[in-house]
Design an enzyme around this catalytic site. Structure first.
Site, PDB file in Angstrom:
ATOM      1  N   TYR A  17      -1.445  -0.315  10.408  1.00  0.00           N
ATOM      2  CA  TYR A  17      -1.674  -1.128   9.212  1.00  0.00           C
ATOM      3  C   TYR A  17      -0.626  -0.958   8.213  1.00  0.00           C
ATOM      4  O   TYR A  17      -0.068  -1.963   7.649  1.00  0.00           O
ATOM      5  CB  TYR A  17      -2.996  -0.797   8.665  1.00  0.00           C
ATOM      6  N   LYS A  25       2.357  -3.739   6.515  1.00  0.00           N
ATOM      7  CA  LYS A  25       2.772  -3.927   5.137  1.00  0.00           C
ATOM      8  C   LYS A  25       4.222  -3.552   5.042  1.00  0.00           C
ATOM      9  O   LYS A  25       4.914  -4.535   4.138  1.00  0.00           O
ATOM     10  CB  LYS A  25       2.117  -2.585   4.347  1.00  0.00           C
ATOM     11  N   SER A  82       1.002  -1.316   0.065  1.00  0.00           N
ATOM     12  CA  SER A  82      -0.013   0.111   0.122  1.00  0.00           C
ATOM     13  C   SER A  82       0.850   0.929  -0.137  1.00  0.00           C
ATOM     14  O   SER A  82       1.953   1.329   0.476  1.00  0.00           O
ATOM     15  CB  SER A  82      -0.954  -0.004   1.157  1.00  0.00           C
TER      16      SER A  82
HETATM   17  P1  NAD Z   1     -10.945  -7.099   0.951  1.00  0.00           P
HETATM   18  O1  NAD Z   1     -11.202  -6.934   2.243  1.00  0.00           O
HETATM   19  O2  NAD Z   1     -12.042  -6.913   0.037  1.00  0.00           O
HETATM   20  O3  NAD Z   1     -10.114  -8.255   0.708  1.00  0.00           O
HETATM   21  C1  NAD Z   1      -9.329  -9.165   1.524  1.00  0.00           C
HETATM   22  C2  NAD Z   1      -9.685 -10.598   1.423  1.00  0.00           C
HETATM   23  O4  NAD Z   1      -9.011 -11.353   2.157  1.00  0.00           O
HETATM   24  C3  NAD Z   1     -11.005 -10.818   2.027  1.00  0.00           C
HETATM   25  O5  NAD Z   1     -11.787 -11.493   1.078  1.00  0.00           O
HETATM   26  C4  NAD Z   1     -10.722 -11.471   3.157  1.00  0.00           C
HETATM   27  O6  NAD Z   1     -11.966 -12.510   3.648  1.00  0.00           O
HETATM   28  C5  NAD Z   1      -9.727 -12.141   3.091  1.00  0.00           C
HETATM   29  N1  NAD Z   1      -8.847 -12.512   4.314  1.00  0.00           N
HETATM   30  C6  NAD Z   1      -8.405 -11.702   5.277  1.00  0.00           C
HETATM   31  N2  NAD Z   1      -7.596 -12.337   6.111  1.00  0.00           N
HETATM   32  C7  NAD Z   1      -7.506 -13.559   5.647  1.00  0.00           C
HETATM   33  C8  NAD Z   1      -6.792 -14.650   6.156  1.00  0.00           C
HETATM   34  N3  NAD Z   1      -6.170 -14.693   7.295  1.00  0.00           N
HETATM   35  N4  NAD Z   1      -6.912 -15.841   5.448  1.00  0.00           N
HETATM   36  C9  NAD Z   1      -7.522 -16.031   4.443  1.00  0.00           C
HETATM   37  N5  NAD Z   1      -8.413 -14.884   3.728  1.00  0.00           N
HETATM   38  C10 NAD Z   1      -8.158 -13.857   4.471  1.00  0.00           C
HETATM   39  O7  NAD Z   1      -9.836  -5.905   0.783  1.00  0.00           O
HETATM   40  P2  NAD Z   1      -9.295  -5.488  -0.671  1.00  0.00           P
HETATM   41  O8  NAD Z   1      -9.465  -4.233  -0.745  1.00  0.00           O
HETATM   42  O9  NAD Z   1      -9.608  -6.461  -1.890  1.00  0.00           O
HETATM   43  O10 NAD Z   1      -7.603  -5.708  -0.388  1.00  0.00           O
HETATM   44  C11 NAD Z   1      -6.801  -6.594  -0.961  1.00  0.00           C
HETATM   45  C12 NAD Z   1      -5.337  -6.450  -0.244  1.00  0.00           C
HETATM   46  O11 NAD Z   1      -4.992  -5.353  -0.915  1.00  0.00           O
HETATM   47  C13 NAD Z   1      -5.417  -6.331   1.087  1.00  0.00           C
HETATM   48  O12 NAD Z   1      -4.214  -6.990   1.564  1.00  0.00           O
HETATM   49  C14 NAD Z   1      -5.289  -4.894   1.553  1.00  0.00           C
HETATM   50  O13 NAD Z   1      -4.479  -4.632   2.473  1.00  0.00           O
HETATM   51  C15 NAD Z   1      -4.446  -4.387   0.116  1.00  0.00           C
HETATM   52  N6  NAD Z   1      -4.894  -2.872  -0.234  1.00  0.00           N
HETATM   53  C16 NAD Z   1      -6.048  -2.685  -0.547  1.00  0.00           C
HETATM   54  C17 NAD Z   1      -6.325  -1.087  -0.600  1.00  0.00           C
HETATM   55  C18 NAD Z   1      -7.698  -0.771  -0.743  1.00  0.00           C
HETATM   56  O14 NAD Z   1      -8.086   0.622  -0.732  1.00  0.00           O
HETATM   57  N7  NAD Z   1      -8.574  -1.484  -0.757  1.00  0.00           N
HETATM   58  C19 NAD Z   1      -5.105  -0.382  -0.750  1.00  0.00           C
HETATM   59  C20 NAD Z   1      -4.116  -0.544  -0.482  1.00  0.00           C
HETATM   60  C21 NAD Z   1      -3.780  -2.080  -0.255  1.00  0.00           C
HETATM   61  C1  UD1 Z   2      -7.574   5.340   3.313  1.00  0.00           C
HETATM   62  C2  UD1 Z   2      -6.560   4.805   4.584  1.00  0.00           C
HETATM   63  C3  UD1 Z   2      -5.341   4.364   3.729  1.00  0.00           C
HETATM   64  C4  UD1 Z   2      -5.761   3.254   2.765  1.00  0.00           C
HETATM   65  C5  UD1 Z   2      -6.994   3.920   1.611  1.00  0.00           C
HETATM   66  C6  UD1 Z   2      -7.575   2.786   0.930  1.00  0.00           C
HETATM   67  C7  UD1 Z   2      -6.906   6.186   6.716  1.00  0.00           C
HETATM   68  C8  UD1 Z   2      -6.188   7.221   7.385  1.00  0.00           C
HETATM   69  N1  UD1 Z   2      -6.262   5.966   5.480  1.00  0.00           N
HETATM   70  O1  UD1 Z   2      -6.835   6.496   2.890  1.00  0.00           O
HETATM   71  O2  UD1 Z   2      -4.461   3.738   4.671  1.00  0.00           O
HETATM   72  O3  UD1 Z   2      -4.630   2.661   1.741  1.00  0.00           O
HETATM   73  O4  UD1 Z   2      -7.941   4.435   2.600  1.00  0.00           O
HETATM   74  O5  UD1 Z   2      -8.106   3.585  -0.458  1.00  0.00           O
HETATM   75  O6  UD1 Z   2      -7.809   5.694   6.639  1.00  0.00           O
HETATM   76  N2  UD1 Z   2     -13.075  11.761   2.899  1.00  0.00           N
HETATM   77  C9  UD1 Z   2     -14.106  12.556   3.234  1.00  0.00           C
HETATM   78  N3  UD1 Z   2     -15.360  11.919   3.655  1.00  0.00           N
HETATM   79  C10 UD1 Z   2     -15.505  10.497   3.990  1.00  0.00           C
HETATM   80  C11 UD1 Z   2     -14.417   9.795   3.572  1.00  0.00           C
HETATM   81  C12 UD1 Z   2     -13.140  10.392   3.242  1.00  0.00           C
HETATM   82  O7  UD1 Z   2     -14.021  13.746   3.153  1.00  0.00           O
HETATM   83  O8  UD1 Z   2     -16.854  10.155   4.493  1.00  0.00           O
HETATM   84  C13 UD1 Z   2     -11.770  12.177   2.395  1.00  0.00           C
HETATM   85  C14 UD1 Z   2     -10.747  12.179   3.208  1.00  0.00           C
HETATM   86  O9  UD1 Z   2     -10.404  12.924   4.243  1.00  0.00           O
HETATM   87  C15 UD1 Z   2      -9.699  12.056   2.185  1.00  0.00           C
HETATM   88  C16 UD1 Z   2     -10.259  11.348   0.837  1.00  0.00           C
HETATM   89  O10 UD1 Z   2     -11.666  11.606   1.094  1.00  0.00           O
HETATM   90  O11 UD1 Z   2      -9.256  13.227   1.410  1.00  0.00           O
HETATM   91  C17 UD1 Z   2      -9.959  10.099   0.652  1.00  0.00           C
HETATM   92  O12 UD1 Z   2     -10.259   9.096   1.947  1.00  0.00           O
HETATM   93  P1  UD1 Z   2     -10.245   7.710   1.895  1.00  0.00           P
HETATM   94  O13 UD1 Z   2     -11.210   7.125   0.923  1.00  0.00           O
HETATM   95  O14 UD1 Z   2     -10.486   7.184   3.216  1.00  0.00           O
HETATM   96  O15 UD1 Z   2      -8.747   7.094   1.560  1.00  0.00           O
HETATM   97  P2  UD1 Z   2      -7.479   7.794   2.211  1.00  0.00           P
HETATM   98  O16 UD1 Z   2      -7.631   8.673   3.349  1.00  0.00           O
HETATM   99  O17 UD1 Z   2      -6.497   8.121   1.197  1.00  0.00           O
END
Ligand code: NAD
Ligand code: UD1
Length: 335
Positions: free
Chosen positions: A148, A152, A124
């Site tokens: 978190y 990572k 991330s």
């Molecule tokens: P998500 O929660 O939709 O998917 C994660 C999946 O992992 C889920 O289906 C959950 O059931 C499964 N899981 C969790 N712990 C597990 C375990 N111990 N064993 C087996 N399965 C397990 O989340 P996502 O948004 O699809 O994210 C996927 C990956 O990407 C995560 O590692 C997350 O940290 C990373 N990531 C996500 C974002 C984002 O904004 N969505 C941003 C940066 C990184």
């Molecule tokens: C958040 C996580 C980040 C993660 C990312 C995934 C935090 C502090 N950081 O980041 O670790 O990787 O999500 O996409 O939670 N906002 C509003 N109103 C809302 C929600 C958000 O104004 O109800 C604003 C926030 O202040 C920010 C922007 O929207 O400026 C994006 O927010 P968000 O979608 O939560 O993502 P991140 O803050 O970038």
């Protein structure tokens, strides 16, 4: 190739599986369903016209992982399983380190025993922390400001040490920026439980009148319109970045961290306006206090991904809002 996706029924995993199948790979999903539902697999069948094998299991279960790797003759793993809430990670740090860090070590043990040594890991942009300069490139210092993010970063360090000790491993850590949007079919997308923490799912719930109003967290940042700016990336662009990463691993050794972002920043108000355009009506919002721990602005230098993976994000903010809305309408109908 035959690819195992841990976290394969989750938001990014399900889209990545579809992109991998479209690129000619076979996939196997592995997930404990702690944050996803098995029903998504049926939707994936509809989209791909294929039966996709699914193993319900935890990544902490090394034995089951090993058996799965051997039984399905897996060539490479995309490791997406993990817990991802910044807020929960500060309340339950041990759960987060156990699930994310120990879960990865368990996977690496199973892979090592099965002789599977190609891995793409979901990292991330949170690993960077307070920007020293923007855009963040991969050499930017890594000082995450939440638990978190530290899970990572620790995983990245484990992966680097592993490759240093044994050059037959090939590993890429992909540092995602802000994934949003849904598959164009509107059949799969992001479906958070309860009140969403992230902006796009919150806006979608306001648009669907499930929530009354959007709270914009601060309009006094030193950004173009005072609201927070982020590098939103369409989940299908992100998904295709993973298949590009798998292709890279076929011909390249070593360990690398690579940003997956668009290289552009949009403000909260930009996103709201774009969503309003799709919706054809206004999204009610009010300006609220800043959210603790928020950074004013960050976005990716996405040039390394282009150079190494020959991959670039190309879908627009409008497309991100449009597909989010199609998925939201579909899931409302289904519920
Ligand atoms: P998500 O929660 O939709 O998917 C994660 C999946 O992992 C889920 O289906 C959950 O059931 C499964 N899981 C969790 N712990 C597990 C375990 N111990 N064993 C087996 N399965 C397990 O989340 P996502 O948004 O699809 O994210 C996927 C990956 O990407 C995560 O590692 C997350 O940290 C990373 N990531 C996500 C974002 C984002 O904004 N969505 C941003 C940066 C990184
Ligand atoms: C958040 C996580 C980040 C993660 C990312 C995934 C935090 C502090 N950081 O980041 O670790 O990787 O999500 O996409 O939670 N906002 C509003 N109103 C809302 C929600 C958000 O104004 O109800 C604003 C926030 O202040 C920010 C922007 O929207 O400026 C994006 O927010 P968000 O979608 O939560 O993502 P991140 O803050 O970038």
């Amino acid at each position: 190739m035959i690819i195992l996706l841990t976290g394969g029924t989750g938001y990014i995993g399900s889209h990545t599986a579809i992109a991998a199948i479209a690129a000619g790979h076979q996939v196997v999903l592995y997930d404990n369903l702690s944050n996803s539902h098995a029903q998504v697999i049926e939707k994936m069948h509809t989209i791909t016209h294929q039966k996709i094998p699914f193993v319900q299991g935890d990544v902490l279960n090394t034995e089951l992982l090993y058996k799965t790797l051997v039984e399905y003759k897996i060539d490479a793993v995309i490791h997406l399983a993990g817990l991802k809430s910044v807020k929960d990670s500060s309340e339950y740090p041990i759960n987060y380190y156990h699930n994310n860090v120990s879960g990865t070590i368990s996977l690496l043990q199973a892979m090592s025993r099965a002789g599977v040594k190609k891995l793409v890991f979901s990292s991330s942009a949170t690993v960077y922390g307070e920007p020293q300069y923007l855009p963040y490139d991969e050499n930017h210092p890594t000082t995450p400001i939440n638990v978190y993010g530290r899970t990572k970063l620790q995983i990245e360090e484990v992966l680097r040490d592993l490759v240093d000790s044994d050059s037959t491993w090939r590993i890429l850590a992909l540092r995602y920026f802000n994934p949003v949007g849904a598959h164009a079919s509107g059949l799969i997308g992001e479906n958070p439980q309860g009140i969403p923490n992230n902006l796009m799912p919150y806006v979608a719930q306001v648009a669907a009148k499930e929530l009354p109003i959007l709270h914009i967290f601060g309009d006094d940042y030193a950004t173009k319109d005072g609201t927070g700016e982020r590098d939103y990336i369409h989940v299908m662009d992100l998904a295709e970045g993973h298949t590009a990463a798998i292709d890279y691993l076929i011909n390249h050794e070593g360990f690398r961290c690579i940003n997956l972002g668009t290289g552009s920043a949009f403000s909260v108000l930009d996103l709201v306006k774009s969503f309003e355009h799709v919706l054809g009506s206004k999204i009610p919002y009010q300006i609220s206090p800043r959210r603790h721990g928020d950074l004013p602005k960050y976005f990716a230098d996405a040039s390394l991904a282009h150079e190494l993976l020959n991959w670039k994000a190309h879908r627009s903010l409008l497309d991100m809002c449009h597909t989010t809305w199609i998925f939201k309408k579909n899931s409302k109908k289904g519920s």
